[in-house]
Write a protein that holds these residues in place. Structure first.
Motif, PDB file in Angstrom:
ATOM      1  N   ARG A 161     -13.157 -43.485  23.592  1.00 28.66           N
ATOM      2  CA  ARG A 161     -13.673 -42.936  22.334  1.00 28.66           C
ATOM      3  C   ARG A 161     -15.204 -42.950  22.323  1.00 28.66           C
ATOM      4  O   ARG A 161     -15.849 -41.984  21.887  1.00 28.66           O
ATOM      5  CB  ARG A 161     -13.159 -43.759  21.149  1.00 28.66           C
ATOM      6  CG  ARG A 161     -11.672 -43.675  20.879  1.00 28.66           C
ATOM      7  CD  ARG A 161     -11.275 -42.368  20.241  1.00 28.66           C
ATOM      8  NE  ARG A 161     -10.662 -41.471  21.206  1.00 28.66           N
ATOM      9  CZ  ARG A 161     -10.331 -40.228  20.973  1.00 28.66           C
ATOM     10  NH1 ARG A 161     -10.535 -39.703  19.787  1.00 28.66           N
ATOM     11  NH2 ARG A 161      -9.792 -39.478  21.900  1.00 28.66           N
ATOM     12  N   GLU A 169     -14.612 -44.023  15.648  1.00 28.04           N
ATOM     13  CA  GLU A 169     -13.245 -44.256  16.102  1.00 28.04           C
ATOM     14  C   GLU A 169     -13.183 -45.426  17.078  1.00 28.04           C
ATOM     15  O   GLU A 169     -12.231 -46.213  17.051  1.00 28.04           O
ATOM     16  CB  GLU A 169     -12.687 -42.991  16.744  1.00 28.04           C
ATOM     17  CG  GLU A 169     -12.472 -41.853  15.758  1.00 28.04           C
ATOM     18  CD  GLU A 169     -11.966 -40.582  16.412  1.00 28.04           C
ATOM     19  OE1 GLU A 169     -11.607 -39.644  15.671  1.00 28.04           O
ATOM     20  OE2 GLU A 169     -11.924 -40.518  17.656  1.00 28.04           O
ATOM     21  N   TRP A 181      -7.296 -45.713  16.537  1.00 31.12           N
ATOM     22  CA  TRP A 181      -8.599 -45.186  16.155  1.00 31.12           C
ATOM     23  C   TRP A 181      -8.579 -44.380  14.857  1.00 31.12           C
ATOM     24  O   TRP A 181      -9.635 -43.939  14.380  1.00 31.12           O
ATOM     25  CB  TRP A 181      -9.220 -44.354  17.271  1.00 31.12           C
ATOM     26  CG  TRP A 181      -8.367 -43.306  17.934  1.00 31.12           C
ATOM     27  CD1 TRP A 181      -7.801 -43.391  19.168  1.00 31.12           C
ATOM     28  CD2 TRP A 181      -8.035 -42.003  17.428  1.00 31.12           C
ATOM     29  NE1 TRP A 181      -7.109 -42.225  19.467  1.00 31.12           N
ATOM     30  CE2 TRP A 181      -7.249 -41.356  18.419  1.00 31.12           C
ATOM     31  CE3 TRP A 181      -8.322 -41.314  16.244  1.00 31.12           C
ATOM     32  CZ2 TRP A 181      -6.741 -40.071  18.251  1.00 31.12           C
ATOM     33  CZ3 TRP A 181      -7.819 -40.038  16.066  1.00 31.12           C
ATOM     34  CH2 TRP A 181      -7.038 -39.427  17.066  1.00 31.12           C
TER      35      TRP A 181
END
Length: 265
Positions: A161, A169, A181
């Motif tokens: 992420r 996230e 997330w």
């Protein structure tokens, strides 16, 4: 929450060199575990259960080593593909497909019947991972058995992420006990080594060997491996060397853990 089969399909990695590399890392550990289990049991042919085994990516090679494999999966299509795959590889007489999931695992597969149970890509997609793992443990022979767990790693999700520029996230994965997330995350649960070991202990099992899987492979573009013929082998070697190191397990896309019954380590 989506069914186990639909959730696994939504989150499954695409086929290709990355998937082959991940499977290869797990397979080497699994093959060694089969040898140890056979020696401990005093039998050449083991009884193996593959829960959520789908079309048999692990079950068929295990049967190819001479073991008897029962695959439990909720998808009729996957079980049909399993039957076809086993026939093509000449192991149809050693592979049995049964429709079911972790909720009715012991009813459809039997209790205390197996020397080795594979639970790959399942715990992250069930409503209650602890209950699922208790069912898996209940399938082991009381005289001794091994469980092979392959689960989504929380650290790998944080890293992926962040590298994608999705920093909020990434922070959410860190903060969320389930390692998600956000609401759009197709994976209901992700695990750290510590959380997975706690689940294993609560199921009456003793955690053993741990490996990080997809430490680098999930981050390397496939175009690089296509352009460099030697890159895949070099990446495979790098993954194998880093897999047992805790620092790299913490950022792995997946965690592979072997567990056994108390007194059977």
């Amino acid at each position: 929450m989506p069914s186990e089969s639909r959730a696994r399909a939504a989150a499954a990695p695409l086929p290709g060199p990355h998937a082959a590399l991940r499977a290869g890392v797990v397979w080497e550990v699994l093959r060694a575990a089969l040898v140890r289990r056979a020696e401990a049991a005093g039998r050449q042919a083991l009884d193996v259960l593959d829960t959520g085994g789908g079309s048999g990516s692990f079950a068929v090679p295990v049967a190819g080593l001479g073991h008897r494999v029962t695959v439990v999966d909720p998808s009729p299509d996957a079980l049909f593909a399993l039957e076809r795959r086993a026939a093509e590889e000449g192991v149809a007489d050693r592979v049995t497909g049964v429709q079911g999931d972790t909720h009715d695992l012991l009813d459809v597969a039997g209790r205390e019947r197996y020397d080795l149970v594979l639970c790959h890509g399942v715990l992250e997609h069930v409503d209650d991972p602890a209950a699922a793992l208790r069912a898996v443990a209940g399938a082991l022979r009381p005289a001794g058995g091994t469980v092979s767990l392959l689960v989504a790693g929380a650290g790998g999700a944080v890293l992926s992420r962040a590298l994608a520029g999705r920093f909020t996230e990434a922070r959410q994965v860190l903060a969320d006990p389930a390692g998600r997330w956000g609401e759009g995350d197709p994976v209901p649960h992700r695990f750290t080594v510590e959380r997975l070991a706690e689940l294993v202990g609560a199921a009456g099992l003793v955690p053993g060997e741990v490996q990080g899987v997809g430490i680098f492979a999930d981050l390397v573009p496939g175009s690089l491996m296509d352009a460099e013929p030697a890159a895949l082998q070099a990446l495979t070697s790098l993954e194998a060397e880093a897999a047992a190191l805790p620092a790299f397990q913490a950022i792995a896309g997946r965690l592979h853990l072997l567990a056994g019954l108390p007194g059977d380590q």
